[in-house]
Design a protein around this motif. Structure first.
Motif, PDB file in Angstrom:
ATOM      1  N   THR A  65       0.848  -1.187   0.000  1.00 57.04           N
ATOM      2  CA  THR A  65       0.000   0.000   0.000  1.00 57.04           C
ATOM      3  C   THR A  65       0.887   1.242   0.000  1.00 57.04           C
ATOM      4  O   THR A  65       2.081   1.171   0.294  1.00 57.04           O
ATOM      5  N   VAL A  66       0.272   2.372  -0.308  1.00 58.26           N
ATOM      6  CA  VAL A  66       1.037   3.621  -0.328  1.00 58.26           C
ATOM      7  C   VAL A  66       1.619   3.912   1.052  1.00 58.26           C
ATOM      8  O   VAL A  66       2.785   4.301   1.178  1.00 58.26           O
ATOM      9  N   GLU A  67       0.834   3.726   2.086  1.00 57.83           N
ATOM     10  CA  GLU A  67       1.321   4.005   3.444  1.00 57.83           C
ATOM     11  C   GLU A  67       2.457   3.072   3.835  1.00 57.83           C
ATOM     12  O   GLU A  67       3.425   3.491   4.477  1.00 57.83           O
ATOM     13  N   LYS A  68       2.361   1.798   3.441  1.00 55.78           N
ATOM     14  CA  LYS A  68       3.436   0.856   3.754  1.00 55.78           C
ATOM     15  C   LYS A  68       4.696   1.192   2.976  1.00 55.78           C
ATOM     16  O   LYS A  68       5.810   1.088   3.495  1.00 55.78           O
ATOM     17  N   PHE A  69       4.530   1.595   1.734  1.00 57.20           N
ATOM     18  CA  PHE A  69       5.683   2.009   0.926  1.00 57.20           C
ATOM     19  C   PHE A  69       6.377   3.195   1.586  1.00 57.20           C
ATOM     20  O   PHE A  69       7.605   3.218   1.742  1.00 57.20           O
ATOM     21  N   LYS A  70       5.599   4.177   1.968  1.00 59.71           N
ATOM     22  CA  LYS A  70       6.145   5.374   2.613  1.00 59.71           C
ATOM     23  C   LYS A  70       6.869   5.008   3.904  1.00 59.71           C
ATOM     24  O   LYS A  70       7.983   5.502   4.174  1.00 59.71           O
ATOM     25  N   ASP A  71       6.288   4.140   4.688  1.00 63.62           N
ATOM     26  CA  ASP A  71       6.892   3.732   5.958  1.00 63.62           C
ATOM     27  C   ASP A  71       8.218   3.006   5.737  1.00 63.62           C
ATOM     28  O   ASP A  71       9.208   3.261   6.442  1.00 63.62           O
ATOM     29  N   VAL A  72       8.259   2.099   4.748  1.00 67.59           N
ATOM     30  CA  VAL A  72       9.491   1.362   4.447  1.00 67.59           C
ATOM     31  C   VAL A  72      10.587   2.323   3.993  1.00 67.59           C
ATOM     32  O   VAL A  72      11.754   2.211   4.420  1.00 67.59           O
ATOM     33  N   MET A  73      10.240   3.263   3.168  1.00 67.40           N
ATOM     34  CA  MET A  73      11.241   4.208   2.688  1.00 67.40           C
ATOM     35  C   MET A  73      11.775   5.082   3.821  1.00 67.40           C
ATOM     36  O   MET A  73      12.984   5.357   3.906  1.00 67.40           O
ATOM     37  N   LEU A  74      10.903   5.532   4.692  1.00 69.57           N
ATOM     38  CA  LEU A  74      11.342   6.383   5.801  1.00 69.57           C
ATOM     39  C   LEU A  74      12.230   5.621   6.790  1.00 69.57           C
ATOM     40  O   LEU A  74      13.139   6.198   7.401  1.00 69.57           O
ATOM     41  N   LYS A  75      11.994   4.324   6.921  1.00 70.26           N
ATOM     42  CA  LYS A  75      12.784   3.510   7.851  1.00 70.26           C
ATOM     43  C   LYS A  75      14.039   2.922   7.206  1.00 70.26           C
ATOM     44  O   LYS A  75      14.887   2.345   7.887  1.00 70.26           O
ATOM     45  N   ALA A  76      14.182   3.082   5.903  1.00 70.74           N
ATOM     46  CA  ALA A  76      15.336   2.524   5.194  1.00 70.74           C
ATOM     47  C   ALA A  76      16.631   3.153   5.692  1.00 70.74           C
ATOM     48  O   ALA A  76      16.704   4.366   5.940  1.00 70.74           O
ATOM     49  N   GLN A  77      17.657   2.331   5.812  1.00 68.73           N
ATOM     50  CA  GLN A  77      18.980   2.855   6.150  1.00 68.73           C
ATOM     51  C   GLN A  77      19.606   3.531   4.940  1.00 68.73           C
ATOM     52  O   GLN A  77      20.293   4.550   5.066  1.00 68.73           O
ATOM     53  N   SER A  78      19.381   2.937   3.775  1.00 69.50           N
ATOM     54  CA  SER A  78      19.928   3.487   2.534  1.00 69.50           C
ATOM     55  C   SER A  78      19.166   2.905   1.352  1.00 69.50           C
ATOM     56  O   SER A  78      18.511   1.869   1.467  1.00 69.50           O
ATOM     57  N   TYR A  79      19.258   3.598   0.225  1.00 63.92           N
ATOM     58  CA  TYR A  79      18.693   3.079  -1.015  1.00 63.92           C
ATOM     59  C   TYR A  79      19.546   3.598  -2.161  1.00 63.92           C
ATOM     60  O   TYR A  79      20.311   4.563  -2.019  1.00 63.92           O
ATOM     61  N   THR A  80      19.413   2.949  -3.309  1.00 66.48           N
ATOM     62  CA  THR A  80      20.217   3.343  -4.457  1.00 66.48           C
ATOM     63  C   THR A  80      19.367   3.399  -5.708  1.00 66.48           C
ATOM     64  O   THR A  80      18.392   2.645  -5.854  1.00 66.48           O
ATOM     65  N   LEU A  81      19.707   4.327  -6.576  1.00 66.93           N
ATOM     66  CA  LEU A  81      19.085   4.432  -7.895  1.00 66.93           C
ATOM     67  C   LEU A  81      20.009   5.234  -8.801  1.00 66.93           C
ATOM     68  O   LEU A  81      21.096   5.634  -8.401  1.00 66.93           O
ATOM     69  N   TYR A  82      19.575   5.445 -10.019  1.00 64.60           N
ATOM     70  CA  TYR A  82      20.331   6.179 -11.039  1.00 64.60           C
ATOM     71  C   TYR A  82      19.613   7.510 -11.238  1.00 64.60           C
ATOM     72  O   TYR A  82      18.662   7.585 -12.007  1.00 64.60           O
ATOM     73  N   PRO A  83      20.034   8.573 -10.544  1.00 66.30           N
ATOM     74  CA  PRO A  83      19.284   9.828 -10.591  1.00 66.30           C
ATOM     75  C   PRO A  83      19.200  10.449 -11.981  1.00 66.30           C
ATOM     76  O   PRO A  83      18.176  11.049 -12.331  1.00 66.30           O
ATOM     77  N   GLU A  84      20.273  10.334 -12.768  1.00 67.52           N
ATOM     78  CA  GLU A  84      20.311  10.977 -14.087  1.00 67.52           C
ATOM     79  C   GLU A  84      19.603  10.124 -15.134  1.00 67.52           C
ATOM     80  O   GLU A  84      20.176   9.760 -16.157  1.00 67.52           O
ATOM     81  N   SER A  85      18.360   9.817 -14.871  1.00 65.86           N
ATOM     82  CA  SER A  85      17.565   8.984 -15.781  1.00 65.86           C
ATOM     83  C   SER A  85      16.110   9.373 -15.630  1.00 65.86           C
ATOM     84  O   SER A  85      15.710  10.011 -14.649  1.00 65.86           O
ATOM     85  N   ALA A  86      15.302   8.983 -16.620  1.00 68.51           N
ATOM     86  CA  ALA A  86      13.869   9.245 -16.521  1.00 68.51           C
ATOM     87  C   ALA A  86      13.282   8.524 -15.314  1.00 68.51           C
ATOM     88  O   ALA A  86      12.416   9.065 -14.617  1.00 68.51           O
ATOM     89  N   SER A  87      13.766   7.316 -15.045  1.00 65.10           N
ATOM     90  CA  SER A  87      13.271   6.558 -13.892  1.00 65.10           C
ATOM     91  C   SER A  87      13.621   7.252 -12.586  1.00 65.10           C
ATOM     92  O   SER A  87      12.801   7.342 -11.671  1.00 65.10           O
ATOM     93  N   GLY A  88      14.859   7.739 -12.490  1.00 66.65           N
ATOM     94  CA  GLY A  88      15.268   8.456 -11.288  1.00 66.65           C
ATOM     95  C   GLY A  88      14.410   9.680 -11.046  1.00 66.65           C
ATOM     96  O   GLY A  88      14.030   9.987  -9.900  1.00 66.65           O
ATOM     97  N   ALA A  89      14.073  10.393 -12.122  1.00 65.28           N
ATOM     98  CA  ALA A  89      13.242  11.589 -11.995  1.00 65.28           C
ATOM     99  C   ALA A  89      11.835  11.236 -11.522  1.00 65.28           C
ATOM    100  O   ALA A  89      11.252  11.940 -10.682  1.00 65.28           O
ATOM    101  N   ILE A  90      11.287  10.147 -12.038  1.00 68.03           N
ATOM    102  CA  ILE A  90       9.941   9.735 -11.639  1.00 68.03           C
ATOM    103  C   ILE A  90       9.918   9.320 -10.172  1.00 68.03           C
ATOM    104  O   ILE A  90       8.991   9.652  -9.421  1.00 68.03           O
ATOM    105  N   ILE A  91      10.947   8.600  -9.721  1.00 64.92           N
ATOM    106  CA  ILE A  91      11.016   8.186  -8.318  1.00 64.92           C
ATOM    107  C   ILE A  91      11.155   9.404  -7.415  1.00 64.92           C
ATOM    108  O   ILE A  91      10.528   9.485  -6.350  1.00 64.92           O
ATOM    109  N   ALA A  92      11.964  10.376  -7.825  1.00 66.62           N
ATOM    110  CA  ALA A  92      12.113  11.604  -7.042  1.00 66.62           C
ATOM    111  C   ALA A  92      10.766  12.325  -6.910  1.00 66.62           C
ATOM    112  O   ALA A  92      10.414  12.828  -5.831  1.00 66.62           O
ATOM    113  N   LYS A  93      10.003  12.362  -8.007  1.00 64.76           N
ATOM    114  CA  LYS A  93       8.688  12.995  -7.961  1.00 64.76           C
ATOM    115  C   LYS A  93       7.733  12.210  -7.070  1.00 64.76           C
ATOM    116  O   LYS A  93       6.856  12.799  -6.416  1.00 64.76           O
TER     117      LYS A  93
END
Length: 248
Positions: free
Chosen positions: A118-146
């Motif tokens: 769920t959206v709330e569970k996703f938000k909770d997991v991200m806030l509790k994450a120690q770290s995460y990785t992605l490729y910011p200079e990409s369309a996917s990175g931009a969508i995740i940032a948004k």
């Protein structure tokens, strides 16, 4: 000519074979970095069947836009924001959808998968994450940032980010334990050393569309169009599906 093409590769359709030019061409292809896997398989097949030679330039969306706007190329297999950009759209002919991918979260092989159903569970997991990785200079990175901005957690996520210069770096960072989570398009996260990705909840799962288009200024337009046509053949569709890309 038709006999030579059919002997070269059974997977190419008769319509594609008839459309091929008589002389082999050297083609420069702009391609989204996350499509490296499928193109490494499909590129050689196309070359063997046609005699054309392909040189791929893999990059994220901003660099693809710069490349298209400033340097000669023959065709693109790129995220749709590239051909829609103000800087590069006049460099491309008509585009056709080739494949689409969704987003997900993955962890190191053997680690516990997160519950982001769920959206709330996703938000909770991200806030509790120690770290995460992605490729910011990409369309996917931009969508995740948004997505993080939409959820109101963009500022909290910034210090957790371990940015990568290409999609391969995401897989390496998660598999090595450098980053707890890989957050990216699912076909990149479907890789050895990682647990199969958990899809974003439906409310957040945008589809990133990849399109094919011939460069307006290409001196090899017929050969470039043959490559774009090939990406939509049953042979190519099978490869995309095997790599986690939804055709069309």
């Amino acid at each position: 000519m038709r006999t030579m093409l059919m002997a070269g590769a059974a997977g190419l359709s008769l319509a594609l074979a008839v459309a091929l030019p008589a002389n082999a061409a050297e083609l420069k292809i702009l391609a989204g970095g996350s499509m490296t896997g499928p193109m490494k398989e499909l590129g050689p097949r196309f070359e063997k069947a046609t005699g054309h030679k392909l040189t791929f330039v893999y990059a994220g969306t901003p660099e693809l836009i710069r490349q298209a706007a400033s340097a000669p190329f023959d065709a693109g297999f790129v995220p749709i924001p590239v051909v829609q950009s103000a800087q590069a759209r006049d460099k491309f002919g008509p585009s056709v959808p080739v494949g689409r991918v969704g987003y997900g979260v993955s962890v190191k092989a053997g680690a516990r998968k997160p519950d982001i159903s769920t959206v709330e569970k996703f938000k909770d997991v991200m806030l509790k994450a120690q770290s995460y990785t992605l490729y910011p200079e990409s369309a996917s990175g931009a969508i995740i940032a948004k997505t993080f901005e939409k959820l109101g957690i963009a500022e909290q996520m910034k210090p957790k980010l371990k940015a990568q210069a290409n999609p391969a770096g995401i897989v390496k960072a998660v598999a090595s334990g450098e980053a707890q989570y890989g957050v990216f398009v699912t076909h990149v996260l479907t890789a050895p050393g990682l647990e199969p990705p958990v899809p974003f909840p439906a409310e957040l799962d945008h589809q990133l569309v990849f399109v094919g288009a011939v460069a307006k200024a290409s001196p090899n337009a017929a050969a470039a169009q043959a490559f774009i046509d090939y990406l939509r053949t049953p042979e190519a569709v099978a490869v995309f599906k095997a790599k986690g890309v939804t055709p069309g």
